[in-house]
Design a protein around this motif. Structure first.
Motif, PDB file in Angstrom:
ATOM      1  N   ALA A  25     -26.223 -30.932   6.113  1.00 34.20           N
ATOM      2  CA  ALA A  25     -26.189 -30.590   7.331  1.00 34.20           C
ATOM      3  C   ALA A  25     -24.833 -30.364   7.830  1.00 34.20           C
ATOM      4  CB  ALA A  25     -26.640 -31.726   8.268  1.00 34.20           C
ATOM      5  N   SER A  26     -24.866 -29.271   8.935  1.00 31.24           N
ATOM      6  CA  SER A  26     -23.358 -28.955   9.437  1.00 31.24           C
ATOM      7  C   SER A  26     -23.502 -29.437  10.913  1.00 31.24           C
ATOM      8  CB  SER A  26     -23.163 -27.689   9.265  1.00 31.24           C
ATOM      9  OG  SER A  26     -21.965 -27.393   9.903  1.00 31.24           O
ATOM     10  N   ALA A  27     -23.740 -28.273  11.920  1.00 30.41           N
ATOM     11  CA  ALA A  27     -23.907 -28.832  13.147  1.00 30.41           C
ATOM     12  C   ALA A  27     -25.452 -29.225  13.273  1.00 30.41           C
ATOM     13  CB  ALA A  27     -23.727 -27.581  14.275  1.00 30.41           C
ATOM     14  N   PRO A  28     -25.650 -30.067  14.397  1.00 27.13           N
ATOM     15  CA  PRO A  28     -27.197 -30.356  14.788  1.00 27.13           C
ATOM     16  C   PRO A  28     -28.251 -29.555  14.589  1.00 27.13           C
ATOM     17  CG  PRO A  28     -25.649 -31.529  16.344  1.00 27.13           C
ATOM     18  CD  PRO A  28     -24.722 -30.482  15.490  1.00 27.13           C
ATOM     19  N   ILE A  29     -29.123 -29.874  14.098  1.00 29.15           N
ATOM     20  CA  ILE A  29     -30.372 -28.903  13.666  1.00 29.15           C
ATOM     21  C   ILE A  29     -31.601 -29.259  14.938  1.00 29.15           C
ATOM     22  CG2 ILE A  29     -32.271 -28.239  12.298  1.00 29.15           C
ATOM     23  CD1 ILE A  29     -30.434 -28.821   9.963  1.00 29.15           C
ATOM     24  N   GLY A  30     -31.965 -28.532  15.539  1.00 27.73           N
ATOM     25  CA  GLY A  30     -33.194 -28.731  16.532  1.00 27.73           C
ATOM     26  C   GLY A  30     -32.565 -29.294  17.633  1.00 27.73           C
ATOM     27  N   LYS A  31     -33.475 -29.806  18.551  1.00 34.04           N
ATOM     28  CA  LYS A  31     -33.262 -30.313  19.620  1.00 34.04           C
ATOM     29  C   LYS A  31     -32.953 -31.808  19.485  1.00 34.04           C
ATOM     30  CE  LYS A  31     -34.573 -30.941  24.617  1.00 34.04           C
ATOM     31  NZ  LYS A  31     -35.755 -30.541  25.757  1.00 34.04           N
ATOM     32  N   PHE A  43     -20.532 -39.367  17.498  1.00 31.18           N
ATOM     33  CA  PHE A  43     -19.958 -38.967  18.551  1.00 31.18           C
ATOM     34  C   PHE A  43     -20.941 -38.708  19.702  1.00 31.18           C
ATOM     35  CE2 PHE A  43     -15.404 -38.011  16.476  1.00 31.18           C
ATOM     36  CZ  PHE A  43     -15.363 -39.238  16.160  1.00 31.18           C
ATOM     37  N   ASP A  44     -22.106 -37.851  18.932  1.00 29.34           N
ATOM     38  CA  ASP A  44     -23.026 -37.347  20.121  1.00 29.34           C
ATOM     39  C   ASP A  44     -23.816 -38.504  20.664  1.00 29.34           C
ATOM     40  OD1 ASP A  44     -22.297 -34.637  19.200  1.00 29.34           O
ATOM     41  OD2 ASP A  44     -23.879 -34.448  18.220  1.00 29.34           O
ATOM     42  N   TYR A  45     -24.082 -39.565  20.027  1.00 24.22           N
ATOM     43  CA  TYR A  45     -24.814 -40.725  20.357  1.00 24.22           C
ATOM     44  C   TYR A  45     -23.975 -41.348  21.317  1.00 24.22           C
ATOM     45  CZ  TYR A  45     -26.887 -45.371  20.194  1.00 24.22           C
ATOM     46  OH  TYR A  45     -27.473 -46.625  20.577  1.00 24.22           O
ATOM     47  N   TRP A  46     -22.774 -41.746  21.151  1.00 29.20           N
ATOM     48  CA  TRP A  46     -21.802 -42.633  21.844  1.00 29.20           C
ATOM     49  C   TRP A  46     -21.305 -41.948  23.113  1.00 29.20           C
ATOM     50  CZ3 TRP A  46     -21.784 -47.473  21.466  1.00 29.20           C
ATOM     51  CH2 TRP A  46     -20.786 -48.326  22.244  1.00 29.20           C
ATOM     52  N   LEU A  47     -21.044 -40.553  23.026  1.00 29.54           N
ATOM     53  CA  LEU A  47     -20.564 -39.781  24.284  1.00 29.54           C
ATOM     54  C   LEU A  47     -21.483 -39.232  24.939  1.00 29.54           C
ATOM     55  CD1 LEU A  47     -17.176 -38.481  22.432  1.00 29.54           C
ATOM     56  CD2 LEU A  47     -17.584 -40.473  23.717  1.00 29.54           C
ATOM     57  N   LEU A  48     -22.487 -38.399  24.362  1.00 31.12           N
ATOM     58  CA  LEU A  48     -23.546 -37.926  25.251  1.00 31.12           C
ATOM     59  C   LEU A  48     -24.859 -38.659  25.187  1.00 31.12           C
ATOM     60  CD1 LEU A  48     -22.732 -34.378  23.206  1.00 31.12           C
ATOM     61  CD2 LEU A  48     -21.625 -35.338  25.556  1.00 31.12           C
ATOM     62  N   GLY A  49     -25.194 -39.509  24.610  1.00 32.03           N
ATOM     63  CA  GLY A  49     -26.391 -40.510  24.661  1.00 32.03           C
ATOM     64  C   GLY A  49     -27.386 -39.383  23.750  1.00 32.03           C
ATOM     65  N   GLN A  50     -27.126 -38.910  22.726  1.00 38.83           N
ATOM     66  CA  GLN A  50     -27.914 -38.063  21.892  1.00 38.83           C
ATOM     67  C   GLN A  50     -28.445 -38.674  20.549  1.00 38.83           C
ATOM     68  OE1 GLN A  50     -26.278 -34.212  21.752  1.00 38.83           O
ATOM     69  NE2 GLN A  50     -26.707 -33.617  23.689  1.00 38.83           N
ATOM     70  N   TYR A  51     -29.510 -38.530  20.170  1.00 43.31           N
ATOM     71  CA  TYR A  51     -29.884 -39.009  18.993  1.00 43.31           C
ATOM     72  C   TYR A  51     -30.421 -37.958  18.000  1.00 43.31           C
ATOM     73  CZ  TYR A  51     -31.727 -43.061  16.068  1.00 43.31           C
ATOM     74  OH  TYR A  51     -31.970 -43.842  15.065  1.00 43.31           O
ATOM     75  N   PRO A  52     -30.205 -37.828  16.682  1.00 44.65           N
ATOM     76  CA  PRO A  52     -30.752 -36.563  15.973  1.00 44.65           C
ATOM     77  C   PRO A  52     -31.973 -36.514  16.060  1.00 44.65           C
ATOM     78  CG  PRO A  52     -29.096 -37.880  14.648  1.00 44.65           C
ATOM     79  CD  PRO A  52     -29.407 -38.808  15.967  1.00 44.65           C
ATOM     80  N   SER A  53     -32.341 -35.243  15.880  1.00 44.37           N
ATOM     81  CA  SER A  53     -33.904 -34.951  15.551  1.00 44.37           C
ATOM     82  C   SER A  53     -34.330 -35.139  14.454  1.00 44.37           C
ATOM     83  CB  SER A  53     -34.051 -33.312  15.876  1.00 44.37           C
ATOM     84  OG  SER A  53     -33.342 -32.594  14.859  1.00 44.37           O
ATOM     85  N   GLU A  54     -35.608 -35.431  14.178  1.00 46.27           N
ATOM     86  CA  GLU A  54     -35.913 -35.575  12.823  1.00 46.27           C
ATOM     87  C   GLU A  54     -35.672 -34.496  11.776  1.00 46.27           C
ATOM     88  OE1 GLU A  54     -40.163 -36.262  12.779  1.00 46.27           O
ATOM     89  OE2 GLU A  54     -40.167 -37.804  14.561  1.00 46.27           O
ATOM     90  N   ALA A  55     -35.626 -33.403  11.898  1.00 50.35           N
ATOM     91  CA  ALA A  55     -35.214 -32.465  10.999  1.00 50.35           C
ATOM     92  C   ALA A  55     -33.686 -32.398  10.816  1.00 50.35           C
ATOM     93  CB  ALA A  55     -35.569 -30.902  11.587  1.00 50.35           C
ATOM     94  N   ASP A  56     -32.821 -32.878  11.763  1.00 47.23           N
ATOM     95  CA  ASP A  56     -31.465 -32.916  11.434  1.00 47.23           C
ATOM     96  C   ASP A  56     -31.218 -33.910  10.487  1.00 47.23           C
ATOM     97  OD1 ASP A  56     -28.966 -32.401  12.022  1.00 47.23           O
ATOM     98  OD2 ASP A  56     -28.702 -33.682  13.743  1.00 47.23           O
ATOM     99  N   MET A  57     -31.862 -35.115  10.908  1.00 46.91           N
ATOM    100  CA  MET A  57     -31.975 -36.510  10.367  1.00 46.91           C
ATOM    101  C   MET A  57     -32.149 -36.317   8.821  1.00 46.91           C
ATOM    102  SD  MET A  57     -30.929 -39.638  10.514  1.00 46.91           S
ATOM    103  CE  MET A  57     -31.318 -40.403  12.070  1.00 46.91           C
ATOM    104  N   ALA A  58     -33.219 -35.524   8.517  1.00 45.40           N
ATOM    105  CA  ALA A  58     -33.601 -35.177   7.113  1.00 45.40           C
ATOM    106  C   ALA A  58     -32.691 -34.522   6.539  1.00 45.40           C
ATOM    107  CB  ALA A  58     -35.077 -34.479   7.109  1.00 45.40           C
ATOM    108  N   ALA A  59     -31.734 -33.538   7.093  1.00 46.29           N
ATOM    109  CA  ALA A  59     -30.760 -32.569   6.403  1.00 46.29           C
ATOM    110  C   ALA A  59     -29.688 -33.691   6.107  1.00 46.29           C
ATOM    111  CB  ALA A  59     -30.639 -31.645   7.267  1.00 46.29           C
ATOM    112  N   ILE A  60     -29.187 -34.607   7.144  1.00 48.88           N
ATOM    113  CA  ILE A  60     -28.204 -35.133   6.712  1.00 48.88           C
ATOM    114  C   ILE A  60     -28.140 -36.119   5.593  1.00 48.88           C
ATOM    115  CG2 ILE A  60     -26.673 -36.963   7.722  1.00 48.88           C
ATOM    116  CD1 ILE A  60     -27.639 -35.903  10.627  1.00 48.88           C
ATOM    117  N   LYS A  61     -29.456 -36.773   5.392  1.00 48.78           N
ATOM    118  CA  LYS A  61     -29.666 -37.753   4.466  1.00 48.78           C
ATOM    119  C   LYS A  61     -29.461 -37.246   3.068  1.00 48.78           C
ATOM    120  CE  LYS A  61     -33.154 -40.539   6.682  1.00 48.78           C
ATOM    121  NZ  LYS A  61     -34.498 -40.946   6.486  1.00 48.78           N
TER     122      LYS A  61
END
Length: 667
Positions: A630-636, A608-626
């Motif tokens: 993860a819960s709410a996005p981590i980092g900028k 949703f963040d990508y499609w609606l806000l044009g946001q892509y997960p930070s590297e730290a956030d991506m690592a946590a999701i994998k």
């Protein structure tokens, strides 16, 4: 004594002989003239054609296969031409000796031999079969100098399919492969025009878009008339018309979003489908693990095939299309809608949830414990099992079936790639047909109870769950999910939209839709997904779910640590956003990951963040999701526009020699 001869008789006899011989000669000459006239006049055209055919050959020219693009014009499937070394078994006296001899000129490895052996089993003896592909200019030159030693062996230039992004979206794209005997027999049943258009074609689409849009991508076969030598070698081109490349197929898929989701799954198994609820366009269609379709282009070797086909993770299974799962608690919003539409229960009816439900001497528990009185909205927000146990009992299996069927559960959605499975939407009729033993055919009232919480016989695909979510999001309007939005003619450059069937209005009352939406929003703002959507720049609506992978004994407490990884519960999430004007709807499952809010919902949040806000997960956030932490996005978060497009896979880069190889197959 002097012989007395009758001179007059001798002369007469001589004249008769001369006349007979003259008549014979005249007759023979007349016959010769008649034959000559027949050949020169009557059979002139036929013999001239045969003579022409003796010195010429008509060769089909296989067209360039059409491109496949994503919604942003990124190339997902393309072509390149390269030289191949090919053997026609029927022209070779000793095949093994020939291959051994070739190995002294050009490197032929064990993998090449295995692939050749497998291709030979699927081909006829007079078919030309590649033993080596993508030859370098040096290898071509070495063989050309030694060609006289190898009758039945030729260098050819062939087109190869290339999937530049490797494993990304492989289940959507599918792959092409060599036509096997079964497919050849099926093609013989085609009409003459289609069959003739495949002269010279040796590779066709096997799965995905490559298969479902085969004739669009194939193009029109051309012909070349070549002058040949007595040995059948091409001397020069005389005439012909070029092949027409296949048309470009344009997908609704966003390859950057697709890659982002595939990356978020990491090494876990699962599926996710994202749809535009107002059109049915597929925005992402993920099945993990994936596979590299480039492995199949030249004929996959036995080791790679064994690794893919025998893996416990089943990378060849398209989980979004063919994987069926119990929907768990994500089924509850649809049960609520069914209750409202059928009049079985109003939105304000209070049901006491003490943490268990007794029916016919059986106790159905609930992990939520005692949550007290709940109405429909709070039943969705707090995921009350007891509310839906009782609702399922009130509705009955056949009423549940009749409401859920138009929503697409247990039905073929009609998406434009093949292989879709139906799943199971149970009913009394279904059970009568599914089982053979008389005692198994009967539907028992106790079997209905677990249907209310998405368990029991319920078994659906993520595509079906995403479509049903889209129906709620769009107020009861049902769109057919589709991946292809348009095709582009390679000759005229004209883009032709792919026509879709009309929207199916299920006639949901707006007030009923509003109740369910309010419950789904409450899940996000104050329910099980609250932590995941903290700080979101929009209001979403969704439902978490947990579904059993294996049946647990009644009254046995679930203990994930005591089970094998493949036996643990699945994590699910369905959602759409923004809640008041939905632009995207998703269904996610992460196999054996446990709680939906912990594993599946974080993936949907980033989508949703990508499609609606044009946001892509930070590297730290991506690592946590994998790893499911993860819960709410981590980092900028990064800007999606600045995130790199999927890189072209180095393993399938076109060799230097291939770039200059001619596209047409030489005779």
């Amino acid at each position: 004594m002097t012989e007395i001869r009758n001179v007059a008789a001798d002369i007469a006899r001589f004249k008769r002989r001369v006349i007979v011989i003259g008549l014979v000669v005249l007759t023979a000459f007349s016959l010769l003239c008649l034959r000559l006239a027949y050949l020169q006049v009557v059979r002139h055209e036929d013999l001239a054609e045969q003579a022409e055919n003796n010195r010429t050959a008509v060769v089909p020219v296989v067209p360039n296969r059409g491109l496949i693009l994503d919604r942003n014009g990124i190339v997902l499937a393309s072509n390149y031409s390269a030289y191949t070394l090919e053997i026609t078994p029927s022209k070779v006296a000793d095949l093994e000796e020939t291959i051994d001899g070739l190995s002294s000129v050009i490197e032929v490895g064990p993998r090449d031999r295995r692939r050749f052996k497998r291709l030979r089993e699927d081909s006829r003896s007079f078919d030309s079969i590649p033993i080596r592909t993508r030859l370098s200019d040096e290898e071509v030159a070495r063989f050309a100098a030694q060609r006289y030693r190898f009758p039945g062996v030729e260098i050819k230039a062939r087109l190869f399919r290339n999937y530049p992004h490797g494993e990304i979206a492989s289940h959507v794209l599918g792959y092409i492969g060599r036509i096997n005997q079964t497919e050849k027999a099926a093609m013989e049943e085609w009409d003459d025009e289609d069959y003739d258009n495949y002269r010279g074609t040796e590779y066709i689409g096997k799965l995905g878009i490559e298969q479902s849009y085969e004739k669009t991508l194939h193009g029109l076969t051309g012909v070349e008339q070549m002058e040949t030598s007595a040995g059948g070698r091409a001397v020069r081109r005389l005439n012909g018309h070029p092949a027409t490349p296949g048309n470009t197929v344009m997908l609704s898929l966003d390859i950057k979003l697709q890659k982002m989701v595939e990356d978020m799954f990491g090494e876990r198994r699962g599926a996710m489908v994202a749809l535009d609820p107002k059109t049915g366009e597929v925005l992402a269609f993920v099945s993990k693990p994936t596979f590299d379709p480039n492995l199949f282009v030249e004929g996959i070797d036995s080791e790679s095939w064994k690794e893919l086909s025998e893996s416990i993770d089943k990378p060849l299974l398209n989980r979004a299309l063919r994987g069926t799962y119990p929907p768990g608690s994500t089924y509850k919003p649809f049960m609520a809608m069914g209750a409202l539409q059928t009049g079985k229960r109003g939105p304000n009816v209070q049901i006491n949830d003490p943490g268990f439900y007794n029916f016919a001497g059986h106790r159905f528990g609930s992990p939520e414990g005692n949550i007290g009185n709940v109405d429909m909205r709070r039943s969705i927000q707090l995921s009350s099992n007891i509310y839906y146990y009782s609702l399922a009992n009130e509705m009955g299996v056949d009423l549940i079936h009749d409401f859920m069927k138009p929503m697409g559960f247990g039905q073929i959605t009609g998406i434009d790639i093949g292989g879709e499975v139906r799943g199971v939407l149970p009913s009394t009729e279904w059970k009568r047909n599914a089982y053979k033993r008389p005692e198994m055919k009967k539907w028992y009232a106790g079997e209905t109870i677990s249907l209310g919480i998405g368990q029991g016989y319920n078994s659906f695909t993520m595509l079906q769950l995403a479509q049903a979510t889209s129906i709620i999001a769009d107020g009861g309007h049902k769109h057919r999910p589709h991946l292809v939005v348009a095709t582009r003619d390679t000759v005229t450059g004209k883009t032709q939209p792919v026509e879709q069937p009309p929207v199916d209005d299920l006639h949901f009352a707006p007030a009923n839709v509003a109740v369910v939406r309010e419950g789904l929003q409450a899940v996000i703002t104050g329910g099980t997904a609250r932590a995941v959507f903290t700080g979101a720049g929009y209001v979403a609506a969704g439902k978490t779910g947990t579904a059993q992978a294996v049946t647990q004994a009644q009254n046995t407490k679930y203990n994930a640590k005591a089970l094998e990884e493949h036996q643990r519960d699945h994590a699910l999430f369905m959602a759409f956003a923004p809640a008041n004007d939905p632009k995207i709807a998703v269904a996610v499952i992460v196999e054996n990951a446990g709680w939906g809010a912990g594993a599946a919902a974080p993936i949907a949040r980033r989508v949703f963040d990508y499609w609606l806000l044009g946001q892509y997960p930070s590297e730290a956030d991506m690592a946590a999701i994998k790893v499911g932490k993860a819960s709410a996005p981590i980092g900028k978060p990064r800007l999606a526009s600045e995130a790199a497009w999927p890189a072209v896979a180095a393993a399938v880069a076109v060799p230097a020699a291939a770039a200059s190889a001619p596209a047409a197959t030489t005779p």
